[in-house]
Design a protein around this motif. Structure first.
Motif, PDB file in Angstrom:
ATOM      1  N   GLU A  86      58.765   6.803  50.061  1.00 36.83           N
ATOM      2  CA  GLU A  86      59.722   7.423  49.145  1.00 36.83           C
ATOM      3  C   GLU A  86      59.057   8.010  47.907  1.00 36.83           C
ATOM      4  O   GLU A  86      59.579   8.949  47.312  1.00 36.83           O
ATOM      5  CB  GLU A  86      60.768   6.390  48.706  1.00 36.83           C
ATOM      6  CG  GLU A  86      61.660   5.894  49.833  1.00 36.83           C
ATOM      7  CD  GLU A  86      62.645   4.842  49.339  1.00 36.83           C
ATOM      8  OE1 GLU A  86      62.815   4.736  48.096  1.00 36.83           O
ATOM      9  OE2 GLU A  86      63.218   4.127  50.176  1.00 36.83           O
TER      10      GLU A  86
ATOM     11  N   SER B 106      54.868  -0.349  44.471  1.00 39.59           N
ATOM     12  CA  SER B 106      55.001   0.395  43.221  1.00 39.59           C
ATOM     13  C   SER B 106      54.617  -0.481  42.033  1.00 39.59           C
ATOM     14  O   SER B 106      53.924  -0.030  41.106  1.00 39.59           O
ATOM     15  CB  SER B 106      56.433   0.902  43.072  1.00 39.59           C
ATOM     16  OG  SER B 106      56.572   1.706  41.931  1.00 39.59           O
TER      17      SER B 106
ATOM     18  N   LEU C 172      59.169   1.907  50.783  1.00 40.04           N
ATOM     19  CA  LEU C 172      58.973   2.496  49.459  1.00 40.04           C
ATOM     20  C   LEU C 172      57.735   3.379  49.426  1.00 40.04           C
ATOM     21  O   LEU C 172      57.691   4.369  48.681  1.00 40.04           O
ATOM     22  CB  LEU C 172      58.875   1.387  48.405  1.00 40.04           C
ATOM     23  CG  LEU C 172      58.901   1.846  46.943  1.00 40.04           C
ATOM     24  CD1 LEU C 172      60.217   2.552  46.623  1.00 40.04           C
ATOM     25  CD2 LEU C 172      58.712   0.655  46.013  1.00 40.04           C
TER      26      LEU C 172
ATOM     27  N   ASN D 193      55.531  -5.716  45.725  1.00 35.92           N
ATOM     28  CA  ASN D 193      56.080  -4.372  45.836  1.00 35.92           C
ATOM     29  C   ASN D 193      54.964  -3.360  45.544  1.00 35.92           C
ATOM     30  O   ASN D 193      54.270  -3.477  44.525  1.00 35.92           O
ATOM     31  CB  ASN D 193      57.219  -4.217  44.822  1.00 35.92           C
ATOM     32  CG  ASN D 193      57.843  -2.841  44.833  1.00 35.92           C
ATOM     33  OD1 ASN D 193      57.232  -1.864  44.424  1.00 35.92           O
ATOM     34  ND2 ASN D 193      59.080  -2.768  45.276  1.00 35.92           N
TER      35      ASN D 193
ATOM     36  N   GLU E 250      60.469  -4.403  42.293  1.00 37.16           N
ATOM     37  CA  GLU E 250      59.627  -3.414  41.617  1.00 37.16           C
ATOM     38  C   GLU E 250      59.476  -3.748  40.135  1.00 37.16           C
ATOM     39  O   GLU E 250      58.492  -3.368  39.504  1.00 37.16           O
ATOM     40  CB  GLU E 250      60.240  -2.022  41.779  1.00 37.16           C
ATOM     41  CG  GLU E 250      59.339  -0.898  41.294  1.00 37.16           C
ATOM     42  CD  GLU E 250      59.917   0.466  41.588  1.00 37.16           C
ATOM     43  OE1 GLU E 250      59.153   1.444  41.631  1.00 37.16           O
ATOM     44  OE2 GLU E 250      61.159   0.569  41.770  1.00 37.16           O
TER      45      GLU E 250
END
Length: 674
Positions: free
Chosen positions: A62, A117, A59, A115, A524
Motif C-alpha cells: 500500500e 511502516s 501494508l 509493522n 503502526e
C-alpha cells in the motif's frame, strides 16, 4: 508536564533493576520516567500469527517503501555519531544507552512481529548524531526522545529545547563542542511546555548566569503554568499510563519496544526547570537574539497548551516545534491529557505558510529530521495542515449525520494524497484515536443513546455479560475460535469481560494477552504497540510492584504557585476522613508576604489569597521554603513545628487534621485487570 516525582529504578537490560535517583515530572511527561523491568514471565512473547504476517505484508503493497528520500534527508548534514556506551548520572545511575536499539538496522526487513511502516520509522529515528541543518544551525538527534538544536549567533549559542535530562543535554552540548568552537550559551528557547523540551536546561546553562542576565530564556505565554500544572492534578494516573505509552516496562526487541514513533524512548536522568525570563505573548512578535532576527507564531492549544513556532530571518529557517513533524501527531495523548484542537492546529500551520512560505528554505522540528528547499517545505506544511483540518471537519460532518465516535473512527480514512506520504502516517498519533478525541472535544463522551448514559462499572458489567454468555470457560472457548480466525480486536474485547469477571483465571488472561500481542505486532503507531504489548505483559505476569515515585522535583515544586499547591492539596483530600469536619486556617508566608485563608468544609478544601478569617481554627506562619521542604518530604510537619519553622496559634490539632487527610496516591494500580 507535571507533578514531579522521584523514580528510583531504571531498566537498562531485561531482568536487571538498577537503583537510581532522578527528579522527573509525572508525564512525558513522566516522560521522563524510566521504570525497572522485572524478571520475565514463564509465558514468553509469542511469534506473529499468520493473520498478523498477512496484515503486515499487505501494508508493504500500500505504501511506497521503495522511496528512500527520507533516509537521504535523515543522513544529510551528518557530522559525528553519538558517544558510545551508557550515559550515567552522578550516582552512576543509567540515563541513556545509545546502543540498546542497535537491533534496528537501516535497510533491514521488518521482523514479522513489527509493522513494516513502524519499523521504517524506527530505522529513520535511529539515524543519530550531530547534524548541520543550515549555516550556523545544528541538531543533536536521538540522544533523548527529542532533538536539541544549537544556533550560532554573534557572541555565543542559543539552545532550543534542551531535552529531558541534564545528563543527555550536557552530552549533546559536549558533542557539539567537540566539532565546533566553544562559545558560551547566551540564550535558551523552550518551544513548548512538555518536559522533553525543557528538562535538561541545567545541563547547558547555570541558573546564576540567568539571574545575572548573561543568559535569557524565551518561552510562550503560559509556559510555566502548563509545564508545572498540566499533570499535577492527574499526575499519578497519567504517569502510570505513560509507562504503557512509552514502553518503559518492555525490553527493546523485535517482540518488545521498537520506539515511540516520535523518538526511541525517554531518558532517565535529572529533570530540571529554570523559569523563562522573556515571554512571547502573540503572533508577530520579534526578538533579536544574539544578532539574529526571530519572528514568532504563538500557537496555544495545538500540540501543547503553550507552544510557539518561529522563523530565523537571516537563516530562512522555520522551527515548527512539534506542530509539524514526520508523523501524524496526537490530538489526544493516550497517557491522558486535555484534548487538543485539530482545527486550531491546522490554522497555525496555514498561518506559518502565509507568514514565511515564500521565503523559507529549511524547516526543522524538535523531533525527527529537517525538510530542505522551499517547495518541499511548503508541501510538508500544506499536507499536514490539511491532515489536521480533515480530521476536524470529517469528524464533525459525520457527527452531524448522526454517527457516534466509534462509528466515525471506523469510517474516517485520510485522502490518499495525504495518507500515502510517510510523514503523515500515524506513528505517534493515529487517525482512529484522534477522531474519537475530536468527537469528544465538541460533543463530549455521551453518544446520545440513553442505554449508554449510566452503564455499570466494567467489573460489575463484566460479571453479568459472562453469566449471560455461559461462564468464563465458555467465553474463552468461543473466543479461541475467533482467535484462530485472526479476529484479535474482538478477542481482546470479549475476553476482557472474562478477565474482569474472574481476574484469577489465567487461561482467560493468557488468551487476552495473546490477542493484544498480535495487535501490537500489527500496530503502526508506536504508542499503540507499546500499550498492547505492555498490557499483554501485565496479564501474563501481573503488576510488578517496582520502586515508585516518592517526592516532587525541587524545581517543579518551587515553580508552582501557592494557588497550584493548594489546588493539589484539595485533590489529595480524603473525603471520608473529612466528612463532617470544618477547619479554617489563616496561613501567613513570612518570606513572600502572602496570606491565605484555607477552609475545609463539606469534604472540600478551598483557599482565598489575601484573606484572613476573624475567628480561625488556627493561625499558621511559615516560609514558602518550609512548605516546599514538606512537599518534597525533606521534613515532616511535626518536625518543622518542633524546630519552630512552622508556628501555630490556636488549635494545633486542626492543622494536623488537614495535613493528615491528604492522600498519597498509589502508583502501581491495575489497568488490564480489576
Amino acid at each position: 508536564m507535571k507533578l514531579i516525582r522521584r523514580v528510583t529504578a531504571f531498566r537498562s537490560q531485561p531482568g536487571l533493576a538498577l537503583r537510581r535517583r532522578v527528579s522527573a515530572p509525572l508525564t512525558l511527561t513522566a516522560l521522563a520516567i524510566a521504570l525497572a523491568a522485572p524478571a520475565w514471565s514463564a509465558e514468553a512473547p509469542k511469534p506473529a500469527e499468520a493473520s498478523t504476517k498477512a496484515a503486515n505484508a499487505a501494508l508493504l503493497k500500500e505504501l511506497p517503501f521503495s522511496d528512500k528520500t527520507a533516509f537521504e534527508l535523515a543522513h544529510k548534514g551528518f557530522i559525528a555519531p553519538l558517544p558510545g556506551g551508557m550515559i550515567k548520572g552522578a550516582q552512576g545511575n543509567p540515563v541513556w544507552d545509545s546502543d540498546k536499539y542497535g537491533f534496528i538496522k537501516e535497510g533491514s526487513e521488518a521482523p514479522d512481529t513489527v509493522n513494516p511502516s513502524l519499523w521504517r520509522q524506527a530505522q529513520l529515528i535511529n539515524i543519530s548524531g550531530l547534524f548541520q541543518v543550515a549555516d550556523g544551525v545544528y541538531q543533536v538527534r536521538n540522544l533523548d526522545l527529542s532533538n536539541m538544536t544549537i544556533v550560532e549567533g554573534k557572541e555565543g549559542l542559543t539552545i532550543m529545547d534542551p531535552l529531558i535530562s541534564t545528563e543527555t543535554a550536557k552530552a549533546a552540548l559536549d558533542l557539539y563542542y567537540q566539532h565546533r568552537p566553544k562559545k558560551p550559551v547566551v540564550a535558551v528557547i523552550y518551544t513548548h511546555s512538555h518536559v522533553d523540551h525543557y528538562g535538561g536546561v541545567r545541563g547547558v546553562v547555570d541558573e546564576a548566569d540567568v539571574k545575572a542576565g548573561k543568559v535569557k530564556i524565551y518561552a510562550p505565554l503560559g509556559f510555566l503554568e502548563h509545564a508545572v500544572a498540566e499533570n499535577v492534578m492527574a499526575g499519578t494516573a497519567m504517569s502510570r499510563r505513560a509507562s504503557y505509552m512509552y514502553g518503559n516496562l518492555l525490553p527493546p526487541s523485535a517482540t518488545g519496544q521498537v520506539g515511540a514513533g516520535l523518538g526511541t524512548t525517554t531518558s532517565a536522568g535529572t529533570v530540571t526547570l529554570i523559569p523563562p525570563t522573556d515571554i512571547i505573548e502573540k503572533t508577530g512578535e520579534k526578538r533579536t537574539i544574539d544578532g539574529l532576527t526571530y519572528e514568532f507564531l504563538y500557537a496555544p492549544g495545538s500540540e501543547a497548551p503553550a507552544e510557539m513556532l518561529y522563523y530565523i530571518r537571516e537563516k530562512k529557517a522555520l522551527n515548527t516545534a512539534e506542530d509539524s513533524t514526520h508523523t501524524l501527531h496526537n490530538t489526544y495523548s493516550l497517557r491522558g491529557a486535555k484534548i487538543r484542537d485539530p482545527l486550531a492546529w491546522s490554522k497555525y500551520l496555514n498561518e506559518a505558510l502565509n507568514l514565511w512560505g515564500d521565503d523559507v528554505e529549511v524547516m526543522y522540528a524538535m523531533h525527527h529530521w529537517p525538510v530542505w528547499n522551499n517547495k518541499e517545505v511548503r508541501e510538508q506544511l500544506s499536507l499536514q495542515r490539511d491532515m489536521y483540518r480533515y480530521i476536524n471537519d470529517e469528524t464533525l460532518r459525520l457527527a452531524n449525520m448522526g454517527y457516534n465516535k466509534e462509528e466515525i473512527a471506523e469510517q474516517v480514512k485520510l485522502p490518499k494524497s495525504i495518507a500515502t506520504k510517510f510523514s503523515n502516517r500515524g506513528y505517534y498519533g493515529s487517525v482512529n484515536h484522534n477522531v474519537r478525541a475530536t468527537y469528544v472535544l465538541y460533543l463530549g463522551w455521551f453518544n446520545g443513546n440513553p442505554a449508554t448514559l449510566h452503564t455499570l462499572p466494567i467489573e460489575e458489567g463484566a460479571k453479568r455479560y459472562v453469566d449471560m454468555m455461559g461462564g468464563v470457560d465458555e467465553v474463552v472457548k468461543k473466543a479461541r475460535e475467533y482467535y484462530a480466525k485472526g479476529d484479535y480486536r474482538w478477542v481482546a474485547e470479549v475476553v476482557n469481560y472474562a478477565v474482569f469477571a474472574d481476574p484469577k483465571n489465567q487461561a482467560a488472561r493468557d488468551l487476552q494477552a495473546d490477542a493484544l500481542e498480535q495487535l501490537g505486532y500489527q500496530a503502526e503507531s508506536g504508542p499503540w504497540r507499546n500499550f498492547y504489548l505492555t498490557g499483554a505483559k501485565e496479564l501474563r505476569e501481573g503488576v510488578q510492584k517496582l520502586p515508585v515515585p516518592d517526592t516532587a522535583s525541587p524545581d517543579t515544586v518551587r515553580a508552582m504557585t501557592l494557588d497550584m499547591l493548594f489546588d493539589y492539596f484539595a485533590v489529595r483530600l480524603n473525603r471520608e476522613k473529612t466528612e463532617g469536619k470544618h477547619v479554617v486556617l489563616n496561613v501567613d508566608f513570612t518570606d513572600t508576604k502572602q496570606k491565605y485563608m484555607l477552609e475545609m468544609a463539606n469534604s472540600v478544601l478551598n483557599h482565598s489569597e489575601g484573606k484572613q478569617a476573624k475567628e480561625p481554627s488556627a493561625s499558621v506562619s511559615l516560609t514558602r521554603e518550609t512548605l516546599n521542604n514538606i512537599m518534597l518530604k525533606q521534613t515532616t510537619l511535626k518536625d518543622a513545628m518542633d524546630k519552630g519553622d512552622v508556628k501555630v496559634t490556636g488549635d494545633q490539632t486542626k492543622l494536623a487534621e488537614v495535613f493528615g487527610a491528604l492522600d498519597d496516591f498509589p502508583f502501581w494500580f491495575n489497568i488490564v485487570t480489576p
